[in-house]
Structure formats: C-alpha cells, structure tokens
Write a protein that holds these residues in place. Structure first.
Motif, PDB file in Angstrom:
ATOM      1  N   LEU A 133       0.834  -1.202   0.000  1.00  0.00           N
ATOM      2  CA  LEU A 133       0.000   0.000   0.000  1.00  0.00           C
ATOM      3  C   LEU A 133       0.872   1.257   0.000  1.00  0.00           C
ATOM      4  O   LEU A 133       0.466   2.298  -0.499  1.00  0.00           O
ATOM      5  N   ALA A 134       2.072   1.149   0.553  1.00  0.00           N
ATOM      6  CA  ALA A 134       2.986   2.286   0.538  1.00  0.00           C
ATOM      7  C   ALA A 134       3.793   2.286  -0.743  1.00  0.00           C
ATOM      8  O   ALA A 134       4.907   2.809  -0.771  1.00  0.00           O
ATOM      9  N   SER A 135       3.205   1.712  -1.800  1.00  0.00           N
ATOM     10  CA  SER A 135       3.794   1.613  -3.142  1.00  0.00           C
ATOM     11  C   SER A 135       5.249   1.167  -3.075  1.00  0.00           C
ATOM     12  O   SER A 135       6.152   1.866  -3.506  1.00  0.00           O
ATOM     13  N   GLY A 136       5.433  -0.006  -2.530  1.00  0.00           N
ATOM     14  CA  GLY A 136       6.760  -0.600  -2.525  1.00  0.00           C
ATOM     15  C   GLY A 136       7.656  -0.040  -1.447  1.00  0.00           C
ATOM     16  O   GLY A 136       8.846   0.128  -1.656  1.00  0.00           O
ATOM     17  N   GLY A 137       7.083   0.251  -0.280  1.00  0.00           N
ATOM     18  CA  GLY A 137       7.894   0.648   0.862  1.00  0.00           C
ATOM     19  C   GLY A 137       8.423   2.061   0.812  1.00  0.00           C
ATOM     20  O   GLY A 137       9.498   2.328   1.338  1.00  0.00           O
ATOM     21  N   VAL A 138       7.671   2.963   0.211  1.00  0.00           N
ATOM     22  CA  VAL A 138       8.061   4.375   0.279  1.00  0.00           C
ATOM     23  C   VAL A 138       7.875   4.828   1.720  1.00  0.00           C
ATOM     24  O   VAL A 138       6.797   4.723   2.281  1.00  0.00           O
ATOM     25  N   ILE A 139       8.962   5.300   2.316  1.00  0.00           N
ATOM     26  CA  ILE A 139       8.968   5.388   3.776  1.00  0.00           C
ATOM     27  C   ILE A 139       8.026   6.479   4.282  1.00  0.00           C
ATOM     28  O   ILE A 139       7.428   6.346   5.346  1.00  0.00           O
ATOM     29  N   GLY A 140       7.839   7.521   3.487  1.00  0.00           N
ATOM     30  CA  GLY A 140       6.900   8.561   3.885  1.00  0.00           C
ATOM     31  C   GLY A 140       5.486   8.030   3.963  1.00  0.00           C
ATOM     32  O   GLY A 140       4.713   8.382   4.852  1.00  0.00           O
ATOM     33  N   ASP A 153       5.829 -10.557  -6.054  1.00  0.00           N
ATOM     34  CA  ASP A 153       5.973 -10.309  -4.621  1.00  0.00           C
ATOM     35  C   ASP A 153       5.311  -9.007  -4.194  1.00  0.00           C
ATOM     36  O   ASP A 153       5.760  -8.364  -3.252  1.00  0.00           O
ATOM     37  N   GLY A 154       4.266  -8.601  -4.886  1.00  0.00           N
ATOM     38  CA  GLY A 154       3.478  -7.493  -4.375  1.00  0.00           C
ATOM     39  C   GLY A 154       3.813  -6.132  -4.931  1.00  0.00           C
ATOM     40  O   GLY A 154       3.541  -5.121  -4.297  1.00  0.00           O
ATOM     41  N   ASP A 155       4.411  -6.093  -6.116  1.00  0.00           N
ATOM     42  CA  ASP A 155       4.653  -4.788  -6.742  1.00  0.00           C
ATOM     43  C   ASP A 155       3.427  -4.391  -7.550  1.00  0.00           C
ATOM     44  O   ASP A 155       2.819  -5.224  -8.214  1.00  0.00           O
ATOM     45  N   VAL A 156       3.086  -3.132  -7.482  1.00  0.00           N
ATOM     46  CA  VAL A 156       1.938  -2.639  -8.247  1.00  0.00           C
ATOM     47  C   VAL A 156       2.389  -1.461  -9.082  1.00  0.00           C
ATOM     48  O   VAL A 156       2.999  -0.519  -8.569  1.00  0.00           O
ATOM     49  N   LYS A 158       3.371   4.031 -13.217  1.00  0.00           N
ATOM     50  CA  LYS A 158       3.745   4.793 -12.021  1.00  0.00           C
ATOM     51  C   LYS A 158       3.428   3.959 -10.785  1.00  0.00           C
ATOM     52  O   LYS A 158       2.649   3.017 -10.844  1.00  0.00           O
ATOM     53  N   SER A 159       4.018   4.372  -9.677  1.00  0.00           N
ATOM     54  CA  SER A 159       3.759   3.608  -8.457  1.00  0.00           C
ATOM     55  C   SER A 159       2.367   3.959  -7.930  1.00  0.00           C
ATOM     56  O   SER A 159       1.771   4.960  -8.314  1.00  0.00           O
ATOM     57  N   LEU A 160       1.914   3.114  -7.033  1.00  0.00           N
ATOM     58  CA  LEU A 160       0.550   3.233  -6.539  1.00  0.00           C
ATOM     59  C   LEU A 160       0.318   4.575  -5.837  1.00  0.00           C
ATOM     60  O   LEU A 160      -0.705   5.230  -6.029  1.00  0.00           O
ATOM     61  N   PRO A 174      -3.026   9.309  -4.500  1.00  0.00           N
ATOM     62  CA  PRO A 174      -2.506   9.915  -3.280  1.00  0.00           C
ATOM     63  C   PRO A 174      -3.355   9.556  -2.057  1.00  0.00           C
ATOM     64  O   PRO A 174      -2.858   9.540  -0.951  1.00  0.00           O
ATOM     65  N   ARG A 175      -4.628   9.258  -2.300  1.00  0.00           N
ATOM     66  CA  ARG A 175      -5.510   8.940  -1.178  1.00  0.00           C
ATOM     67  C   ARG A 175      -5.372   7.461  -0.836  1.00  0.00           C
ATOM     68  O   ARG A 175      -5.438   6.596  -1.721  1.00  0.00           O
TER      69      ARG A 175
END
Lengths: 498, 311
Positions: free
Chosen positions: A478-485, B206-209, B214-216, B221-222
């Motif tokens: 959910l943090a798009s691949g571990g984006v720490i923010g 392994d859970g990449d979206v 672009k990344s999720l 943003p929500r």
C-alpha cells in the motif's frame, strides 16, 4: 397654401407611442420625434412591505430580527509569527513511549550492518547542530516520537561506509539524489549530516535553495568588472551563520592559514575560522568575500608561506543542497534592463553548482568530502532541461555512450535550457581521489526494513497492531513498494474499531 | 267492434298479408323486366309449395355428410373464443406433460441446465397474442419444473417441448472458453467503473503494483483509493503473491481505482478460478453499471430545476 413638409414624409412619420405621451414623470422627448425613445417597460414603484394585502412566497411575515453576534476582531498575528509557527520544529513528544534499548548513532553503530532495519536515535547533543543546519523539516513527523531517530536502511549503511572511506584517504564523492515523493531524500541528507557531525567534518548546507532565487533576499551586482553576476549578502551571511553555529567545535580549532587580499584589514593572522566567519555575519557587505575566504581555508591543503601559525589539516567537507530544481531556471530577480536573472548568475548558487564539476588540478574538495544534492518531488518546479540532464546523467552512469542513439537527447522543439544541459556535461575527473558526479535513486525500503520501522511505531505506542510479516507486507504494497513517507502515514493513522 | 279483441287483430293481419302476397309486384313495377318476371315466377312457385304442405319438420341431420360440407367454420382449438387460444393450448399441453411425467426424479433448481426461455415480448411475437405477464410467469414456472427432471431420465417428448420455448441462438449454450494464463504467465482482466476502464495484467510475484507505469502512491494519493484498487488481492490474502501491472484510462481518481478493482478481480480469477465465491463475498465480482445520468433540457443538471423566480 403649400406646406413646408413633403406630404409623403409626413405620412411616414409614426406617431409617438402611448408610453411616451403618458405620465409627466417620464423624460419628455421632443414632440416631433421620429423614433419611439422609451419603449421599455416602465418600472413599477416597489410596493412598500407593510402596505396591504397578503404576501405570498416570502418568508414568514413575522420575521424575527437576528441579533448579530459581536464580531471579535482579534489582532492578526505579528509579522513572521505565522511563518514561525509553520516552520516550527518539534523534536519530542512526551506522550510517546520511550523505545527501550534504542541505540544512538555513533561512529560504531553507523556502520553496523546488524542494525539494518532498526531505528537508531540521533544523539541529543547533536540535535542543536542539526537544528542549526536546518536538517529537520516541519512535516517529517519528528513530533510524534519521544526523541528523534532514523531508520538504518540499505542506503544509510552504504553511505556510512562511504564516510569511512572518505575519512581514510580524502576521496571526493558527488551524488545527486532522486526519488519519488516521501522516499526519504531529505532524511538521507539528515543522516549524512548526522554522520558528518559524528565524524567531525564540516557541514555546509543549503536547506532551502528556493530562498536564494525567489527574490526574498537582497541582491547586488558582484562588481563593476562582473556586472552580470550577483551577490546576495544577507543570504550569504545567513549561510555563514548556519555553518559556524553547527560546526563551532571544528572551526574554533582551525586558524587562518591563507592570505586573503580581499579582506585586508578584517582578517588577523591568528584568527580562528569561526572568528573569520563572524566577520561576514557582523558585516553582511563582507559576507561574500568572507565566504570565499572560509572556503579557501577549508579547502587548503597547506599553509601559505606567510602564515605564522602551524597548519592544521582540514577536515573533510559535507555539502548538501535540498531541492536542486529551483536553481535550474530563471530566478525571480531582475537586472537593470528588467530581464530575468538566471539562477546560475547568482554567485552563491554558481559556487555550489561549480562543485559538481571536477577540479582543475586538484579535486574540488582537496581534503575529501561528500557532495549530496537532492531533488525534491513535492516542491519541484518543472524544468525540462533539468529532467533531460538527469536522464543523460543516469544514462552515462549506466554506460550508454553519449554518441549512441539510446542516449537521451533533448527535444529540439522543447526549448531546453542549454546552460542546464551544459552544467551536467561534466568532464572526467583528473585526480584519482575524485569521482564523477553520480545519480542515486532512493526508492522504497525493503520488507524487513519496513517491519523494523513499523515495530518502532508500535514500541513508541503509536501503533496498536499485531505486527507480523503478512501485515507488514500488506502495508509495504500500500505504501507503493515501501516508500517510507507513506509507511509513516500508515503507521500513525488512528484506527477506530468498527 | 271487431278490433276490440286480440283474436280479431290476428285475423285481420293474416287476411291483409294474404291479399298482399297475391297482388305483390304485379302493380308495383312499372317496367317489367326479365329478372322481375323470373322472381315473380319463383315467388309464385313457393307460395304454391307452402300452400301444398302447411308445416314440415327439418330432415334429420346426417353427421357424416355434415363433416364434409360444414355449414360454418369450426375453430381448430377449443380455446378459440378465449382470446389467447394458442397460449392456452401451449399451457394445456405443458400441464398435460407435467402431469404425465410428474413421478420422474428431479434435480435441485441450481443443478438444472440453464435455459434461455423466451422473454415476454419474444414470446408474444412467437404466439402472436397479447399474453399477460402473470400468465406467462405461470408458464415459465411449468417450464422450469419440467427442466428440473433429471437429465438422464428426461423423456424425448419433454426435451422437444422445452426446446420450443427457447430463445433462438441459445445464449447460454455457447459459453466463451474460460480465460487462461498466457505463455508469459500473465492473467488478464478488464474492468469498468463510472467513466474509467482498466486492464490489469497479473503475474506471480511479490506485491509490486504499477499503474500506468507509475507507483501506486503517485497515482492514488488517497490511501482509500490504494486500498480499493488492491482489494481483491487483500481480501484473499494474496497481496504479496502477485505483481500487478495496470493500465487505466478515463474518468476520475475514484473511478480509476474501482475500475482496477474489477479488472484485478477478473485477472485473479484467471489464475485461481476457485476464488470466485470469496471474491463475490468481497464485492468485487458484481459490476456497478451506474453511469452519470444525462442532463435534460429545461433542467440545470440531470434533475435539478432552475430556481423559482417570482416573475
């Protein structure tokens, strides 16, 4: 008798309309007039409300007058108060639990690979130094923990090893940090500063590059010889002030060893570098020459022949800039012809940008050091030339030849800024100690690092979850691949039991 | 007086009629034609026969002869005068068959083969009668009952009868082949919501979206949108088992997220069809077909009317 009018003309005259001839209140047109002037509907007089008859489709007839509340007109906050509140940095939260057995960042722990994925605390005495260089940013969530700490991630440990290497043989590394929003670029700079302070380096930072180009500080032409270059005395003095506050311990031990003809009387031979910088802070008119002198002192490798003091070796330098894109376009300043001054024509900016180029004979930082210039993803002006330049840099780093068709080229119609493209066309460094400019992308943290980070939230009492691999893995995605923010946002979200 | 009694009136009338019959047409037509003469002759002859035998009973009806030369058209169906005879014939026929095969074993309603019965308008076209809704429902009920007869014992008569009430083309007959994972190991799914449409390619990972490359977090943003986009994987606990590669176009942020939800669920079904009940429970199988209601003339929006103004 013959009429003075032609009969045909008279018969075509239209009689004035009724409306004209009616009430005397109307403006009288000339009696002999050929067009109907006031054909518009005459407005009725508005009937006063309490005259007679029922009123339909209106509010209740017995309308109560609302008593108006007395408006409190408090004084607006004093000038600068709002901004101070906005920029306030809170580093401690007494309500948060103290994390047991959390280690502090030190010369030993920062290279300890076993600590990867755990949060280490920033040493309390160092916090003032970090505050002085404005390493903390207001929205980084420092205020929710008992004391500030940072996650030891892969990039952090790599950087720590780099610090070891540079400290040993005076190498120079230059990096541009990129990465998506919230990926930890600014915190990476903070970690670099913390490591530099532990290693007793000199740290010079530009925490807000935007402030140098958005015309909020004074500027003046550099000299009559260089009418197209501009100095910013107040900003330079502020930079000096930041530098000596943060590096007091180091700079007070170093003495002036070079000759500074631009500052004839202001510099005494036995001055410490702290005092030297103090000259520029006290007299902002001298700030730029003092900064140059300080820089010359910090990059000196040996004393000038006239120096009376014994030369003490200079420590390595850490130079950080956070938000490079603002320096890649025209500034808000104008010259005498009211043309936009390019950011590269501001000497302070030009100085920091020139560090990206390899030195002429000796390295740009002869005593070794690290150059970390971060881009920003949230406060990021779109500069096409800069994007292309970063792409080219990445391609060069990946080994793509600039003559090959795969090498990214600017769109000829997009009007890319040639000065920006030229800036990043750095040549190969001549000195073996100096490395070429690199680009480093900071991505998401790994799952194990994410788990350590979330456990830190749980141990601080912020997160009430059973933290297992499955839960962490879900948050990692959910943090798009571990984006720490984004992980931080997930960690501090209050969950209400449904 | 003679008129005072009713018997007298009858007598009088009869005498008048007789007189008229004898003297009719003779004086009435000024131009005697051949036709007239023939009529006269005919009339004269009938009167002579009547006069010969006063009242004669009709001869006995010979039914054998009657069938060959009917005196009137007899309707083929006894239900001719009911208004919808064909329908009633069908209904009676079905009821007959139902009664005939009542003892045969049945299967559960959900196990019976799915049949595409005529829709009501089609059935009305088929029989050419205005069949009422309720009555048609009754017919469908019988059809469904007959359809539940165990397929291996269902008589040919039942099968043929049922096939007469099927829509042409058999919509449920030609099912598309179930989608399979392609040679690269990708399951593909397509989904729509509001004005957005999404295509998802799902591979084991392994859970990449990635959404539109672009990344999720960049696309959504929500957090809520991120959660709803990955919901099919989340609710089946497969978030770290697959990699998602989605292309989504059109609409707004929420629509795009929910289009991805649907597409992702379908792509997941390609990999694991057995997850369908779980996904249905999670609400990602059902399509939300709602779209923006159109604006109407005279309205400010779809339903909103302009403000009432007093003149």
């Amino acid at each position: 008798m013959v009429s003075p009018f032609c009969w045909g003309c008279l018969s075509q005259l239209r009689p004035a309309t009724r409306a004209l001839t009616g009430p005397a209140a109307l403006p009288q047109a000339a009696l002999f007039h050929t067009s109907s002037v006031r054909n518009a509907i005459i407005k009725k007089k508005p009937i006063p409300h309490d005259s007679k008859g029922p009123r339909y489709r209106e509010g209740s007839s017995a309308r109560m007058k609302k008593k108006k509340k007395p408006v409190e007109r408090a004084r607006p906050p004093a000038v600068g108060e709002r901004k101070a509140l906005r920029k306030r940095i809170v580093l401690s939260n007494p309500n948060a639990l103290e994390v047991q057995d959390m280690q502090d960042l030190s010369a030993e722990t920062m290279v300890d690979a076993r600590l990867r994925g755990s949060v280490v605390g920033l040493p309390v005495p160092m916090l003032d130094q970090l505050r002085a260089v404005q390493a903390f940013k207001p929205k980084q969530g420092w205020s929710i923990f008992r004391r500030p700490g940072t996650l030891m991630r892969k990039e952090t440990l790599e950087m720590a090893r780099l610090f070891e290497k540079i400290g040993g043989d005076g190498q120079v590394y230059k990096k541009i940090l990129t990465g998506e929003r919230g990926s930890g670029k600014s915190v990476h700079l903070l970690q670099a500063m913390a490591m530099a302070f532990t290693k007793k380096w000199v740290v010079i930072t530009v925490p807000e590059p935007q402030e140098l180009v958005n015309a909020h500080t004074g500027y003046a032409p550099l000299s009559d010889d260089e009418p197209n270059l501009y100095i910013q005395n107040e900003a330079t003095a502020a930079l000096l002030s930041r530098t000596i506050t943060a590096n007091k311990d180091v700079l007070s031990q170093l003495h002036v060893s070079q000759e500074h003809p631009a500052l004839k009387k202001a510099v005494q031979p036995k001055m410490t570098l702290q005092d030297l910088a103090g000259v520029g802070i006290r007299d902002p008119a001298l700030a730029w020459p003092v900064f140059q002198a300080l820089w010359a002192e910090l990059t000196a490798t040996e004393a000038s022949p006239a120096a009376q003091q014994k030369f003490k070796a200079r420590p390595p330098l850490l130079v950080t800039v956070d938000g490079l894109a603002h320096w890649m376009k025209g500034s808000e300043y104008r010259n005498t012809e009211y043309k936009v001054i390019h950011a590269h024509d501001l000497v302070l900016v030009r100085h920091f940008l020139s560090l990206m180029h390899p030195g002429d004979k000796k390295p740009t930082l002869p005593n070794g050091g690290l150059l970390l210039y971060a881009t920003s993803a949230s406060n990021n002006p779109f500069v096409y030339g800069f994007d292309v330049a970063l792409d080219q840099l990445a391609a060069r780093q990946a080994g793509v030849s600039p003559s090959s068709p795969e090498f990214p080229q600017p769109d000829p119609w997009a009007n890319a800024d040639q000065r920006v493209l030229e800036l990043f066309r750095t040549g190969k460094p001549t000195s073996p100690n100096e490395r070429a400019l690199e680009i480093q992308n900071i991505g998401g943290v790994s799952r194990t690092e994410a788990r350590g980070f979330m456990e830190y939230f749980a141990r601080s009492g912020l997160l009430r979850e059973n933290i297992n691999d499955e839960w962490v893995s879900e948050k990692w995605t959910l943090a798009s691949g571990g984006v720490i923010g984004e992980l931080e946002k997930l960690g501090k979200r209050i969950r209400v039991a449904a | 007086m003679a008129f005072s009694r009713p018997n007298c009136i009858v007598h009088t009338m009869q005498s008048i009629r007789r007189a008229g019959q004898q003297s009719s047409f003779v004086s009435a037509s000024p131009i005697p034609t051949q036709l007239l003469q023939r009529q006269q002759r005919h009339l004269l002859s009938t009167t002579s026969r009547e006069s010969a035998s006063e009242v004669q009973a009709a001869p006995e009806i010979d039914f054998a002869q009657f069938l060959q030369t009917p005196a009137r058209i007899i309707p083929a169906s006894p239900a001719y005068f009911s208004g919808s005879p064909k329908f009633i014939d069908y209904l009676l026929d079905l009821e007959r068959i139902q009664a005939k095969y009542a003892p045969l074993p049945l299967v559960a309603a959900n196990k019976a083969p799915r049949m595409a019965w005529f829709k009501l308008p089609q059935f009305r076209d088929f029989v050419g009668e205005q069949v009422p809704v309720k009555k048609y429902r009754g017919l469908i009920k019988i059809l469904q009952r007959l359809n539940r007869i165990k397929p291996n014992v269902a008589p040919e008569e039942v099968r043929q009868t049922l096939s007469r009430f099927l829509r042409p083309g058999n919509p449920y007959g030609n099912k598309p082949a179930p989608a399979t994972v392609d040679e690269m190991g990708r399951g593909r799914g397509y989904g729509k919501r509001k004005a957005s449409s999404a295509v998802v390619h799902l591979v084991e990972g392994d859970g990449d979206v990635l959404v539109n490359g672009k990344s999720l977090a960049e696309v959504f943003p929500r957090l809520h949108d991120r959660e709803s986009a990955t919901w099919p994987l989340r609710c089946t606990q497969r978030l770290d088992k697959y990699n998602v590669w989605a292309i989504v176009r059109g609409g707004g942020v929420t629509g795009q997220a929910e289009a991805i939800t649907l597409a992702l669920a379908r792509a997941l079904l390609v990999h694991e069809p057995a997850l369908k009940p779980a996904l249905r429970k999670a609400g990602v199988i059902t399509v939300d077909a709602r779209r923006v209601e159109r604006k109407k003339p005279g309205h400010v929006k779809a339903r909103k009317m302009p403000t009432w103004v007093k003149r």
